[in-house]
Design a protein around this motif. Structure first.
Motif, PDB file in Angstrom:
ATOM      1  N   GLU A 233      48.020  99.431  38.983  1.00 12.90           N
ATOM      2  CA  GLU A 233      47.168 100.069  39.605  1.00 12.90           C
ATOM      3  C   GLU A 233      46.158  98.964  40.319  1.00 12.90           C
ATOM      4  O   GLU A 233      45.518  99.358  41.420  1.00 12.90           O
ATOM      5  N   ARG A 234      45.767  98.051  39.848  1.00 11.35           N
ATOM      6  CA  ARG A 234      44.999  97.123  40.271  1.00 11.35           C
ATOM      7  C   ARG A 234      45.474  96.287  41.505  1.00 11.35           C
ATOM      8  O   ARG A 234      44.796  96.254  42.527  1.00 11.35           O
ATOM      9  N   ILE A 235      46.740  96.037  41.728  1.00 14.64           N
ATOM     10  CA  ILE A 235      47.281  95.380  42.894  1.00 14.64           C
ATOM     11  C   ILE A 235      47.475  96.538  43.850  1.00 14.64           C
ATOM     12  O   ILE A 235      47.165  96.048  45.212  1.00 14.64           O
ATOM     13  N   ALA A 236      47.588  97.586  43.505  1.00 15.95           N
ATOM     14  CA  ALA A 236      47.829  98.653  44.490  1.00 15.95           C
ATOM     15  C   ALA A 236      46.508  98.950  45.348  1.00 15.95           C
ATOM     16  O   ALA A 236      46.386  99.020  46.269  1.00 15.95           O
ATOM     17  N   ALA A 237      45.336  99.022  44.387  1.00 13.30           N
ATOM     18  CA  ALA A 237      44.029  99.247  44.929  1.00 13.30           C
ATOM     19  C   ALA A 237      43.701  98.199  45.735  1.00 13.30           C
ATOM     20  O   ALA A 237      42.956  98.327  47.027  1.00 13.30           O
ATOM     21  N   ILE A 238      43.756  96.832  45.485  1.00 14.54           N
ATOM     22  CA  ILE A 238      43.377  95.657  46.210  1.00 14.54           C
ATOM     23  C   ILE A 238      44.024  95.505  47.482  1.00 14.54           C
ATOM     24  O   ILE A 238      43.995  95.062  48.335  1.00 14.54           O
ATOM     25  N   ARG A 239      45.595  95.869  47.341  1.00  9.65           N
ATOM     26  CA  ARG A 239      46.531  95.834  48.791  1.00  9.65           C
ATOM     27  C   ARG A 239      45.615  96.906  49.700  1.00  9.65           C
ATOM     28  O   ARG A 239      45.734  96.391  51.017  1.00  9.65           O
ATOM     29  N   ALA A 240      45.282  98.002  49.331  1.00  6.34           N
ATOM     30  CA  ALA A 240      44.972  99.030  50.243  1.00  6.34           C
ATOM     31  C   ALA A 240      43.293  98.834  50.581  1.00  6.34           C
ATOM     32  O   ALA A 240      42.796  99.321  51.360  1.00  6.34           O
ATOM     33  N   SER A 241      42.595  97.729  49.995  1.00 10.92           N
ATOM     34  CA  SER A 241      41.350  97.503  50.324  1.00 10.92           C
ATOM     35  C   SER A 241      41.165  96.573  51.744  1.00 10.92           C
ATOM     36  O   SER A 241      42.017  96.261  52.371  1.00 10.92           O
ATOM     37  N   ASN A 242      39.858  96.878  52.185  1.00 10.39           N
ATOM     38  CA  ASN A 242      39.685  96.075  53.398  1.00 10.39           C
ATOM     39  C   ASN A 242      39.859  94.687  53.429  1.00 10.39           C
ATOM     40  O   ASN A 242      40.738  94.388  54.344  1.00 10.39           O
ATOM     41  N   GLU A 243      39.604  94.044  52.448  1.00  5.81           N
ATOM     42  CA  GLU A 243      39.861  92.710  52.408  1.00  5.81           C
ATOM     43  C   GLU A 243      41.323  92.346  52.038  1.00  5.81           C
ATOM     44  O   GLU A 243      41.929  91.226  52.498  1.00  5.81           O
ATOM     45  N   GLY A 244      41.936  93.125  51.214  1.00  6.64           N
ATOM     46  CA  GLY A 244      43.444  92.927  51.187  1.00  6.64           C
ATOM     47  C   GLY A 244      44.017  93.195  52.457  1.00  6.64           C
ATOM     48  O   GLY A 244      44.985  92.293  52.636  1.00  6.64           O
ATOM     49  N   ARG A 245      43.878  94.157  53.281  1.00  9.20           N
ATOM     50  CA  ARG A 245      44.567  94.327  54.461  1.00  9.20           C
ATOM     51  C   ARG A 245      44.187  93.339  55.367  1.00  9.20           C
ATOM     52  O   ARG A 245      45.269  92.822  56.304  1.00  9.20           O
ATOM     53  N   GLU A 246      43.137  92.900  55.537  1.00  9.16           N
ATOM     54  CA  GLU A 246      42.623  91.864  56.386  1.00  9.16           C
ATOM     55  C   GLU A 246      43.424  90.309  55.848  1.00  9.16           C
ATOM     56  O   GLU A 246      43.576  89.787  56.863  1.00  9.16           O
ATOM     57  N   GLY A 247      43.170  90.070  54.697  1.00  9.98           N
ATOM     58  CA  GLY A 247      43.916  88.853  54.233  1.00  9.98           C
ATOM     59  C   GLY A 247      45.524  88.667  54.559  1.00  9.98           C
ATOM     60  O   GLY A 247      46.005  87.858  55.049  1.00  9.98           O
ATOM     61  N   VAL A 248      46.195  89.825  54.257  1.00 13.78           N
ATOM     62  CA  VAL A 248      47.678  89.811  54.668  1.00 13.78           C
ATOM     63  C   VAL A 248      47.753  89.725  56.151  1.00 13.78           C
ATOM     64  O   VAL A 248      48.663  89.183  56.620  1.00 13.78           O
ATOM     65  N   ALA A 249      46.949  90.640  56.806  1.00 13.20           N
ATOM     66  CA  ALA A 249      47.080  90.628  58.491  1.00 13.20           C
ATOM     67  C   ALA A 249      46.804  89.258  59.042  1.00 13.20           C
ATOM     68  O   ALA A 249      47.469  88.730  60.065  1.00 13.20           O
ATOM     69  N   SER A 250      45.796  88.430  58.501  1.00  8.91           N
ATOM     70  CA  SER A 250      45.323  87.016  58.903  1.00  8.91           C
ATOM     71  C   SER A 250      46.546  86.261  58.615  1.00  8.91           C
ATOM     72  O   SER A 250      46.792  85.320  59.362  1.00  8.91           O
ATOM     73  N   PHE A 251      47.112  86.298  57.548  1.00  5.42           N
ATOM     74  CA  PHE A 251      47.990  85.470  57.199  1.00  5.42           C
ATOM     75  C   PHE A 251      49.344  85.500  58.169  1.00  5.42           C
ATOM     76  O   PHE A 251      49.904  84.561  58.642  1.00  5.42           O
ATOM     77  N   LEU A 252      49.771  86.640  58.147  1.00  3.11           N
ATOM     78  CA  LEU A 252      50.717  87.288  59.208  1.00  3.11           C
ATOM     79  C   LEU A 252      50.369  86.833  60.613  1.00  3.11           C
ATOM     80  O   LEU A 252      51.544  86.243  61.302  1.00  3.11           O
ATOM     81  N   ASP A 253      49.080  86.907  61.039  1.00  2.00           N
ATOM     82  CA  ASP A 253      48.900  86.625  62.532  1.00  2.00           C
ATOM     83  C   ASP A 253      48.601  85.129  62.598  1.00  2.00           C
ATOM     84  O   ASP A 253      48.219  84.678  63.854  1.00  2.00           O
ATOM     85  N   LYS A 254      48.589  84.416  61.556  1.00  6.12           N
ATOM     86  CA  LYS A 254      48.351  82.830  61.507  1.00  6.12           C
ATOM     87  C   LYS A 254      46.825  82.726  62.107  1.00  6.12           C
ATOM     88  O   LYS A 254      46.644  81.955  63.031  1.00  6.12           O
ATOM     89  N   ARG A 255      45.724  83.476  61.380  1.00  5.20           N
ATOM     90  CA  ARG A 255      44.529  83.292  62.072  1.00  5.20           C
ATOM     91  C   ARG A 255      43.421  83.387  60.635  1.00  5.20           C
ATOM     92  O   ARG A 255      43.938  83.537  59.529  1.00  5.20           O
ATOM     93  N   ARG A 256      42.370  82.752  61.124  1.00  4.71           N
ATOM     94  CA  ARG A 256      41.343  82.622  59.842  1.00  4.71           C
ATOM     95  C   ARG A 256      40.965  84.293  59.395  1.00  4.71           C
ATOM     96  O   ARG A 256      40.767  85.211  60.329  1.00  4.71           O
ATOM     97  N   PRO A 257      40.906  84.423  58.093  1.00 10.44           N
ATOM     98  CA  PRO A 257      40.429  85.846  57.692  1.00 10.44           C
ATOM     99  C   PRO A 257      38.931  86.015  58.104  1.00 10.44           C
ATOM    100  O   PRO A 257      38.336  85.131  58.230  1.00 10.44           O
ATOM    101  N   SER A 258      38.502  87.266  57.993  1.00 13.16           N
ATOM    102  CA  SER A 258      37.283  87.511  58.758  1.00 13.16           C
ATOM    103  C   SER A 258      36.137  87.028  57.577  1.00 13.16           C
ATOM    104  O   SER A 258      35.014  86.745  58.253  1.00 13.16           O
ATOM    105  N   TRP A 259      36.486  86.914  56.456  1.00 14.90           N
ATOM    106  CA  TRP A 259      35.386  86.561  55.540  1.00 14.90           C
ATOM    107  C   TRP A 259      34.792  84.993  55.547  1.00 14.90           C
ATOM    108  O   TRP A 259      34.067  84.625  55.064  1.00 14.90           O
ATOM    109  N   LEU A 260      35.749  84.321  56.454  1.00 16.12           N
ATOM    110  CA  LEU A 260      35.612  82.762  56.588  1.00 16.12           C
ATOM    111  C   LEU A 260      34.570  82.839  57.779  1.00 16.12           C
ATOM    112  O   LEU A 260      34.068  81.574  58.150  1.00 16.12           O
ATOM    113  N   ASP A 261      34.329  83.824  58.858  1.00 19.15           N
ATOM    114  CA  ASP A 261      33.371  83.725  59.828  1.00 19.15           C
ATOM    115  C   ASP A 261      32.114  83.859  59.418  1.00 19.15           C
ATOM    116  O   ASP A 261      31.597  83.974  58.395  1.00 19.15           O
TER     117      ASP A 261
END
Length: 261
Positions: A233-261
């Protein structure tokens, strides 16, 4: 707040709380206890803070209890002693439960209650030559309020020895016991701490907070279906979180995640 026993700085998302009573070897009294509790509570809720370093000024990290405070306690009633000890216990719990990652930067000797401060932090970096001591039994006391954190950090067997003997042990022994994560030369202490802090603030703030909580709540639990469900349940919840989605998307897009801006 105008702190009297601490100095606090905030630099690039990192707060440094410095024990600032060097003439008294940073021993704490009721005021220091109250200020530490308030500082870690406020920093834990400050959205600008991504990590907290606990440091100290002068040659010692913390000598434990202030002698004048101990003299006052000698005249306390049972109820007064209980109230006083409860304030110390609450302060240590505030550090331990701080939602931000905490790092103890131990530049000098650390005795008695000072070891509770260190053990309540997530990461401990000590300088070579630093000594640790659980000296309470020499005074006819026991390290009761710090024991939950010290035993977690150094283990039951080590606690059996050092709680009972009040022997000093050095930073390398602390490393072997698990109390310290790294031991470095004094001249490398700042850069080592800076490197660890840099790693902490590069990560997702929400993931770091939840990872800290994960360790605290999973350790010691039996491997049951309930635990497996909880972790799923913990991993499912964090995958669906804003930062979880952003982290995976930034990794796949080869860009900096938003929390580093």
């Amino acid at each position: 707040m105008d702190y009297q026993t601490l100095s606090i700085t905030l630099d690039d998302k990192v707060a440094t709380v410095t024990l600032d009573r060097p003439a008294l070897r940073n021993a704490f009294n009721e005021q220091a206890i109250a200020e530490l509790a308030l500082a870690f509570d406020e920093l834990g809720r400050n959205e600008l803070v991504r990590a907290v370093v606990l440091a100290a000024s002068g040659p010692a990290f913390c000598a434990g209890a202030d002698l004048n405070w101990m003299k006052k306690m000698a005249g306390y009633s049972q109820d007064e002693n209980l109230a006083d000890a409860s304030r110390l216990a609450d302060m240590l719990r505030t550090i331990y439960l701080c939602p931000k990652p905490t790092l103890a930067k131990v530049q000098g000797d650390c005795y008695a209650g000072g070891m509770g401060l260190v053990a309540a932090c997530d990461i401990v970096v000590a300088a070579e030559g630093v000594n640790f001591c659980l000296s309470e039994v020499k005074l006819g006391l026991i390290p009761a309020t710090i024991s939950p954190y010290v035993i977690k950090a150094m283990g039951e067997q080590a606690a059996r020895r050092y709680f009972l003997t009040a022997e000093r042990f050095d930073a390398l022994a602390a490393l072997r016991l698990g109390l310290a994560h790294e031991v470095v030369a004094m001249e490398a202490l700042d850069i080592t701490v800076a490197g660890i802090v840099k790693a902490l603030v590069a990560n997702s703030p929400n993931a770091v907070r939840e990872a800290k909580k994960l360790v605290r709540e999973v350790v010691g639990q039996p491997l049951t279906d309930a635990l497996l469900l909880d972790t799923a349940e913990r991993i499912a919840a964090i995958r669906a979180s804003n930062e979880g989605r952003e982290g995976v998307a930034s990794f796949l897009d080869k860009r900096r995640p938003s929390w580093l801006d």
